[in-house]
Design a protein around this motif. Structure first.
Motif, PDB file in Angstrom:
ATOM      1  N   ILE A  58       0.808  -1.289  -0.088  1.00 37.54           N
ATOM      2  CA  ILE A  58      -0.235   0.195  -0.123  1.00 37.54           C
ATOM      3  C   ILE A  58       0.840   1.150   0.078  1.00 37.54           C
ATOM      4  CG2 ILE A  58      -1.584   1.395   1.364  1.00 37.54           C
ATOM      5  CD1 ILE A  58      -2.815  -1.147   2.266  1.00 37.54           C
ATOM      6  N   LEU A  59       2.079   1.183   0.791  1.00 30.86           N
ATOM      7  CA  LEU A  59       2.705   2.324   0.875  1.00 30.86           C
ATOM      8  C   LEU A  59       3.441   2.886  -0.420  1.00 30.86           C
ATOM      9  CD1 LEU A  59       3.728   4.346   2.744  1.00 30.86           C
ATOM     10  CD2 LEU A  59       5.523   2.762   3.442  1.00 30.86           C
ATOM     11  N   GLY A  60       3.994   1.581  -1.316  1.00 30.91           N
ATOM     12  CA  GLY A  60       4.677   1.726  -2.347  1.00 30.91           C
ATOM     13  C   GLY A  60       4.037   2.609  -3.363  1.00 30.91           C
TER      14      GLY A  60
ATOM     15  N   ILE B 211       9.615  -1.621  -4.601  1.00 27.37           N
ATOM     16  CA  ILE B 211       9.052  -1.742  -3.091  1.00 27.37           C
ATOM     17  C   ILE B 211       7.603  -2.450  -3.169  1.00 27.37           C
ATOM     18  CG2 ILE B 211       7.584   0.418  -3.075  1.00 27.37           C
ATOM     19  CD1 ILE B 211       8.670   0.731   0.030  1.00 27.37           C
ATOM     20  N   LEU B 212       6.789  -2.476  -4.175  1.00 29.15           N
ATOM     21  CA  LEU B 212       5.594  -2.920  -4.550  1.00 29.15           C
ATOM     22  C   LEU B 212       6.088  -4.387  -4.804  1.00 29.15           C
ATOM     23  CD1 LEU B 212       2.333  -2.715  -4.857  1.00 29.15           C
ATOM     24  CD2 LEU B 212       2.849  -2.537  -7.099  1.00 29.15           C
TER      25      LEU B 212
ATOM     26  N   GLY C 265       5.767  11.414  -5.677  1.00 27.68           N
ATOM     27  CA  GLY C 265       6.906  11.609  -6.023  1.00 27.68           C
ATOM     28  C   GLY C 265       8.235  11.576  -5.037  1.00 27.68           C
ATOM     29  N   VAL C 266       7.750  11.016  -3.808  1.00 28.10           N
ATOM     30  CA  VAL C 266       8.929  10.808  -2.732  1.00 28.10           C
ATOM     31  C   VAL C 266       9.804   9.562  -3.182  1.00 28.10           C
ATOM     32  CG1 VAL C 266       9.246  10.091  -0.523  1.00 28.10           C
ATOM     33  CG2 VAL C 266       7.361  11.527  -1.005  1.00 28.10           C
ATOM     34  N   TYR C 267       9.412   8.587  -3.883  1.00 27.34           N
ATOM     35  CA  TYR C 267      10.156   7.199  -4.062  1.00 27.34           C
ATOM     36  C   TYR C 267       9.473   6.838  -5.420  1.00 27.34           C
ATOM     37  CZ  TYR C 267      12.594   2.751  -3.801  1.00 27.34           C
ATOM     38  OH  TYR C 267      13.447   1.695  -3.902  1.00 27.34           O
ATOM     39  N   LYS C 268      10.457   7.070  -6.607  1.00 26.78           N
ATOM     40  CA  LYS C 268       9.585   6.525  -7.879  1.00 26.78           C
ATOM     41  C   LYS C 268      10.210   5.447  -8.423  1.00 26.78           C
ATOM     42  CE  LYS C 268       7.941  10.530  -9.582  1.00 26.78           C
ATOM     43  NZ  LYS C 268       6.600  10.640 -10.176  1.00 26.78           N
TER      44      LYS C 268
END
Length: 163
Positions: free
Chosen positions: A39-41, A55-56, A48-51
């Motif tokens: 969910i966080l990914g 992570i997903l 735009g924090v982590y492109k």
């Protein structure tokens, strides 16, 4: 009064399914970690924090690995030689003192009631006595000789405060 059962064996597929589902039900909360990562990914990606989508994928693979780990554990237990005895045919004599496991008329063993952690009556009137994680005694309703034996088994379990 003694409850005597017919001679029967625990099916390996049934063991795997019962042990696996009980373990997942008991420790389902560990699956919340990969779910939170999944969910966080996308949230981090779209803000735009982590492109990166890794992570997903990591969360999804982590959840699958957790489920696969437990399934493999119980599947492997059916293949090990030291566990082969769990799947042999036995007859049982159950009373308020002990559970007598009989290989034949002369040979057998004893299971004391203090080794049984809990018991449950399943929806199809089967009895399941939990010994430890992945170790249990499963008594299908067709192994009892009569309805009276099933009721007596239930009374014994209630008196032992296991049901």
């Amino acid at each position: 009064m003694i409850v005597k059962t017919k001679k029967f064996a625990l099916d390996k597929k049934k063991y795997i399914n019962m042990a696996f589902t009980r373990q997942i039900k008991k420790s389902w909360y560990w699956l919340l970690i990969p779910l939170a990562v999944m969910i966080l990914g996308p949230i981090l990606h779209y803000t735009g924090v982590y492109k990166n989508w890794w992570i997903l994928i990591t969360g999804f693979v982590g959840g699958l690995l957790y489920i696969a780990f437990w399934y493999i554990q119980f599947y492997a237990a059916t293949q090990m030689e030291q566990n082969a005895q769990m799947f042999d045919k036995f007859a049982y004599e159950i009373d308020s003192r002990q559970i007598l496991v009989k290989v034949n008329k002369r040979e057998g063993g004893v299971i004391k009631w203090d080794t049984i952690q809990s018991a449950e009556k399943l929806e199809n009137n089967d009895f399941l006595l939990h010994i430890a994680r992945g170790q249990f005694l499963h008594f299908p309703k067709n192994v009892f000789n009569s309805e009276h034996d099933m009721k007596l088994m239930e009374n014994i379990l209630r008196r032992k405060s296991l049901l």
